[in-house]
Design an enzyme around this catalytic site. Structure first.
Site, PDB file in Angstrom:
ATOM      1  N   ARG A 142       0.854  -1.223   0.016  1.00 38.22           N
ATOM      2  CA  ARG A 142      -0.013  -0.092  -0.079  1.00 38.22           C
ATOM      3  C   ARG A 142       0.847   1.264  -0.011  1.00 38.22           C
ATOM      4  O   ARG A 142       0.533   2.064  -0.666  1.00 38.22           O
ATOM      5  CB  ARG A 142      -1.051  -0.004   1.263  1.00 38.22           C
ATOM      6  CG  ARG A 142      -2.030   1.172   1.269  1.00 38.22           C
ATOM      7  CD  ARG A 142      -2.998   1.024   2.329  1.00 38.22           C
ATOM      8  NE  ARG A 142      -4.066   1.605   2.145  1.00 38.22           N
ATOM      9  CZ  ARG A 142      -4.556   2.611   3.323  1.00 38.22           C
ATOM     10  NH1 ARG A 142      -4.049   2.569   4.356  1.00 38.22           N
ATOM     11  NH2 ARG A 142      -5.316   3.550   3.276  1.00 38.22           N
ATOM     12  N   HIS A 170       0.402   4.428  -2.466  1.00 38.33           N
ATOM     13  CA  HIS A 170      -0.027   5.753  -2.035  1.00 38.33           C
ATOM     14  C   HIS A 170       1.289   6.800  -2.426  1.00 38.33           C
ATOM     15  O   HIS A 170       1.039   8.065  -2.195  1.00 38.33           O
ATOM     16  CB  HIS A 170      -0.055   5.727  -0.385  1.00 38.33           C
ATOM     17  CG  HIS A 170      -1.364   5.501   0.052  1.00 38.33           C
ATOM     18  ND1 HIS A 170      -2.326   5.823   0.997  1.00 38.33           N
ATOM     19  CD2 HIS A 170      -2.405   4.587  -0.809  1.00 38.33           C
ATOM     20  CE1 HIS A 170      -3.497   5.472   0.911  1.00 38.33           C
ATOM     21  NE2 HIS A 170      -3.625   4.536  -0.005  1.00 38.33           N
ATOM     22  N   HIS A 216      -6.331  -5.847  -2.413  1.00 41.81           N
ATOM     23  CA  HIS A 216      -7.216  -6.083  -1.196  1.00 41.81           C
ATOM     24  C   HIS A 216      -7.442  -7.552  -0.987  1.00 41.81           C
ATOM     25  O   HIS A 216      -8.352  -7.854  -0.168  1.00 41.81           O
ATOM     26  CB  HIS A 216      -8.470  -5.255  -1.480  1.00 41.81           C
ATOM     27  CG  HIS A 216      -8.090  -3.713  -1.065  1.00 41.81           C
ATOM     28  ND1 HIS A 216      -9.231  -2.643  -1.304  1.00 41.81           N
ATOM     29  CD2 HIS A 216      -6.991  -3.004  -1.062  1.00 41.81           C
ATOM     30  CE1 HIS A 216      -8.818  -1.460  -1.173  1.00 41.81           C
ATOM     31  NE2 HIS A 216      -7.472  -1.776  -1.013  1.00 41.81           N
ATOM     32  N   ASN A 231      -3.872   8.733   4.835  1.00 42.43           N
ATOM     33  CA  ASN A 231      -3.004   8.171   5.322  1.00 42.43           C
ATOM     34  C   ASN A 231      -2.782   8.326   6.794  1.00 42.43           C
ATOM     35  O   ASN A 231      -2.405   7.242   7.490  1.00 42.43           O
ATOM     36  CB  ASN A 231      -1.572   8.837   4.779  1.00 42.43           C
ATOM     37  CG  ASN A 231      -1.306   8.774   3.426  1.00 42.43           C
ATOM     38  OD1 ASN A 231      -1.676   7.541   2.710  1.00 42.43           O
ATOM     39  ND2 ASN A 231      -0.555   9.572   2.771  1.00 42.43           N
TER      40      ASN A 231
END
Ligand code: HEM
Ligand SMILES: *[C@@H]1O[C@H](CO)[C@@H](O)[C@H](O)[C@H]1NC(C)=O
Ligand SMILES: *[C@@H]1O[C@H](CO)[C@@H](O)[C@H](O)[C@H]1NC(C)=O
Ligand SMILES: *[C@@H]1O[C@H](CO)[C@@H](O)[C@H](O)[C@H]1NC(C)=O
Ligand SMILES: *[C@@H]1O[C@H](CO)[C@@H](O)[C@H](O)[C@H]1NC(C)=O
Length: 320
Positions: free
Chosen positions: A67, A71, A195, A96
């Site tokens: 992740r 990001h 996911h 975040n």
């Protein structure tokens, strides 16, 4: 080989669908898999060993590292900007804050890489390599990570607030946020398959309980009612830590954890393109793996700093 794989499907005997991935050179990129071949030949091994150690300590860390790369790349490109500390950091942006994790592990990886070859490998490349190792160690397939990114000189907190997708965004908003960084609908569907590992907090899916599969909703209701919104559960409750295509099977059964997950498929929100890819991936994990690695390569190619732009940070948390 510059990166990219061609996913070729063969329909054998009418029922056995075989997907092969061929590496190809048509993807234009300034990055290359051999970037550190002379300057830091062991970088892949060093990162892999530290990711392995971190996941041995806490398996979820693999998901957290994957992740972090996502990001990072969605805000000013894959430039390590998410790793910078400070009051104007991306770490403190809404998507975040109290959510992304793994910064100590990145420090540990960076220290190991620095001791193997100092001032050579960027923090942005460390995130890209760590993300791939996390997928592999979770049971996903491997690919050649393209390298040669340099680190950015500033964080962009407002860019993180506006550019990162929210679990409450409708599917068309999510698609347009991907389009804004040069990714398309295939990338939305395949990368959402990340996911298949990791966890999410109650605060981010409680809104979805009334529309969820009733058995799973009751379960989550019980899980979440006592906590403060920070209780977590698996994004893929079918096989929480295994990188597989169960995430997509869940969506067919209205068991997507986040509204944004279910939105890829649900007739009320889903659009035809993501819906049909969810069906394909749910039935064909080779196709998911092949599309996922291509999309990871495309995501890793978002606006890299190369040449004399940016720098090789000594400490991932601060500019030199
Ligand atoms: C499509 C839009 C996306 C949305 C709206 C979204 C949203 C979220 C949310 C809300 C969480 C839980 C955060 C928390 O509980 O604090 C999460 C976790 C996660 N996301 Fe996404 N995500 C998206 C796409 C992606 C992509 C493209 C990747 C990687 C390629 C990714 C990888 C992950 C991983 C691995 C976790 C678990 C992290 C952990 O356990 O520490 N997500 N995501
Ligand atoms: C921050 O991100 C936004 C949204 O991507 C972008 O428009 C803006 O130019 C960025 N600012 C800086 C200083 O990089
Ligand atoms: C997205 O881009 C990839 C790479 O160019 C391409 O193979 C794929 O077909 C595109 N998907 C859509 C829906 O346009
Ligand atoms: C969750 O944890 C964070 C950090 O410890 C805290 O600030 C926050 O108030 C907690 N609750 C919610 C609902 O996020
Ligand atoms: C899965 O594949 C089988 C055989 O190819 C097909 O009959 C079935 O409709 C597919 N299911 C989905 C959800 O696509």
């Amino acid at each position: 080989m510059k990166g990219g794989y061609r996913c070729v499907s063969y329909n054998l005997f009418l029922s056995t669908l075989v997907v092969l991935c061929f590496s190809q050179s048509s993807v234009r990129s300034q990055l290359t898999p051999n970037f550190y071949a002379q300057s830091c030949p062991n970088v892949l091994k060093v990162v892999k060993a530290r990711v392995f150690a971190a996941m041995k300590n806490e398996f979820r860390m693999g998901a957290s590292l994957l992740r972090l790369h996502f990001h990072d790349c969605f805000v000013n490109g894959c430039d390590g900007s998410i790793l910078l500390d400070g009051s104007d950091s991306e770490k403190l942006a809404l998507p975040n804050k109290n959510s992304v994790r793994g910064f100590d592990v990145v420090d540990d990886i960076k220290a190991a890489v620095e001791s193997a070859c100092s001032a050579t490998v960027s923090c942005a490349d460390i995130l890209a390599i760590a993300a791939k190792e996390a997928v592999v160690l979770s049971g996903g397939s491997s690919w050649n990570v393209l390298l040669g990114r340099r680190d950015g000189l500033a964080a962009n907190q407002s860019g993180a607030n506006s550019g990162l997708p929210s679990p409450f965004d409708p599917i068309d908003t999510i698609i347009s946020k991907f389009n804004d960084v040069g990714l398309n609908t295939t990338d939305v569907a395949s990368l959402s398959g990340a996911h298949t590992i990791g966890r999410a907090r109650c605060a981010l899916f409680s809104n979805r309980l009334s529309t969820l599969d009733p058995v799973m909703a009751a379960d989550l209701q019980a899980l979440c009612q006592s906590g403060d919104g920070n209780t977590t559960t698996a994004l893929d409750r079918n096989s929480a830590d295994v990188f597989d295509n169960h995430y997509f099977q869940n969506l067919l059964n209205n068991r997507g954890l986040l509204s944004s997950d279910q939105g890829l498929f649900s007739s009320s929100e889903g659009i035809a393109a993501t819906k049909s890819l969810v069906e394909t991936y749910s039935n064909d994990s080779n196709r998911f793996f092949c599309d996922f690695m291509n999309s990871m390569i495309r995501m890793g190619n978002i606006s890299p700093l190369t040449g004399s732009n940016g720098e090789i940070r000594k400490n991932c948390r601060v500019v030199n």
